[in-house]
Scaffold this motif. Structure first.
Motif, mmCIF file in Angstrom:
data_model
loop_
_atom_site.group_PDB
_atom_site.id
_atom_site.type_symbol
_atom_site.label_atom_id
_atom_site.label_comp_id
_atom_site.label_asym_id
_atom_site.label_seq_id
_atom_site.Cartn_x
_atom_site.Cartn_y
_atom_site.Cartn_z
ATOM 1 N N VAL A 1 0.825 -1.204 0.000
ATOM 2 C CA VAL A 1 0.000 0.000 0.000
ATOM 3 C C VAL A 1 0.861 1.255 0.000
ATOM 4 N N TRP A 2 0.381 2.260 -0.716
ATOM 5 C CA TRP A 2 0.945 3.607 -0.683
ATOM 6 C C TRP A 2 -0.129 4.541 -0.148
ATOM 7 N N ALA A 3 0.296 5.600 0.531
ATOM 8 C CA ALA A 3 -0.620 6.638 0.990
ATOM 9 C C ALA A 3 -0.375 7.890 0.165
ATOM 10 N N ILE A 4 -1.443 8.628 -0.095
ATOM 11 C CA ILE A 4 -1.360 9.898 -0.814
ATOM 12 C C ILE A 4 -2.252 10.895 -0.080
ATOM 13 N N GLU A 5 -1.691 12.069 0.198
ATOM 14 C CA GLU A 5 -2.504 13.112 0.817
ATOM 15 C C GLU A 5 -3.298 13.818 -0.266
ATOM 16 N N ALA A 6 -4.617 13.713 -0.177
ATOM 17 C CA ALA A 6 -5.494 14.312 -1.175
ATOM 18 C C ALA A 6 -6.917 14.289 -0.648
ATOM 19 N N ASN A 7 -7.723 15.185 -1.179
ATOM 20 C CA ASN A 7 -9.141 15.165 -0.844
ATOM 21 C C ASN A 7 -9.874 14.588 -2.040
ATOM 22 N N LEU A 8 -10.926 13.859 -1.781
ATOM 23 C CA LEU A 8 -11.715 13.255 -2.843
ATOM 24 C C LEU A 8 -13.173 13.365 -2.424
ATOM 25 N N ASP A 9 -14.005 13.836 -3.320
ATOM 26 C CA ASP A 9 -15.429 13.972 -3.043
ATOM 27 C C ASP A 9 -16.080 12.601 -3.224
ATOM 28 N N THR A 10 -16.556 12.014 -2.136
ATOM 29 C CA THR A 10 -17.126 10.664 -2.206
ATOM 30 C C THR A 10 -18.391 10.599 -3.058
ATOM 31 N N ALA A 11 -19.045 11.736 -3.279
ATOM 32 C CA ALA A 11 -20.233 11.750 -4.141
ATOM 33 C C ALA A 11 -19.862 11.477 -5.601
ATOM 34 N N GLN A 12 -18.578 11.635 -5.951
ATOM 35 C CA GLN A 12 -18.116 11.408 -7.321
ATOM 36 C C GLN A 12 -17.755 9.941 -7.593
ATOM 37 N N VAL A 13 -17.725 9.116 -6.554
ATOM 38 C CA VAL A 13 -17.328 7.712 -6.709
ATOM 39 C C VAL A 13 -18.330 6.986 -7.605
ATOM 40 N N ASN A 14 -17.803 6.271 -8.590
ATOM 41 C CA ASN A 14 -18.604 5.499 -9.537
ATOM 42 C C ASN A 14 -17.940 4.128 -9.670
ATOM 43 N N PRO A 15 -18.231 3.215 -8.720
ATOM 44 C CA PRO A 15 -17.468 1.963 -8.642
ATOM 45 C C PRO A 15 -17.646 1.030 -9.828
ATOM 46 N N GLY A 16 -16.599 0.255 -10.051
ATOM 47 C CA GLY A 16 -16.674 -0.819 -11.026
ATOM 48 C C GLY A 16 -17.546 -1.934 -10.464
#
Length: 157
Positions: free
Chosen positions: A90-105
């Protein structure tokens, strides 16, 4: 042994929060504790590097590209038993992500069992930000060491 790789997003609020995905499909639908995961997936180390696989799996699971940022190596953890042994990188990345944009496979499985009927389900059914203490309870035991490793990395001078 199976090999998996993933990306753990984190952000700094009043503390540290991490982005986890709730595993999709009928087997996890009513479960919460231990039913969340770092966005990750399997790869073949003979044909792909762990980092390339981590990027690909993040995109497959969340339907979004990995955000820009420094890749902080959190190393490998081995877990499981018998034929189900896994090595997760695993790698970690500092970032913000809007969970409303998630469109899972999606993935396909026979459901209900022994029905002969194949159905599609989302890889993850939702993604949420959790502080590390809550995330500890949400993650399966094999992935929990990454929370300590992230905290240690961020505390290092």
């Amino acid at each position: 042994m199976k090999f998996s790789a993933g990306v753990l997003l984190f952000r700094r609020t009043s503390g540290i929060e991490v982005l986890l995905g709730h595993m999709g499909g009928p087997l996890w639908a009513r479960k919460d504790l231990g039913a969340w995961s770092i966005p990750k997936g399997e790869y073949d180390p003979e044909s792909e590097t762990a980092r390339v696989a981590a990027r690909r799996e993040f995109t497959e699971e969340l339907g979004l590209p990995v955000p820009e940022g420094e890749w902080i190596a959190l190393g490998e953890v081995r877990y499981g038993s018998g034929g189900g042994k896994k090595e997760l990188t695993v790698w970690a990345i500092e970032a913000n992500l809007d969970t409303a944009q998630v469109n899972p496979g999606t993935f396909e499985m026979q459901w209900p069992p022994r029905s002969g009927r194949m159905q599609q389900f989302p890889e993850i059914d939702r993604a949420e930000w959790f502080d590390t203490s809550v995330a500890h309870d949400k993650l399966g035991a094999g992935q929990r060491p990454y929370l300590d490793r992230l905290t240690d990395q961020l505390a290092a001078p």
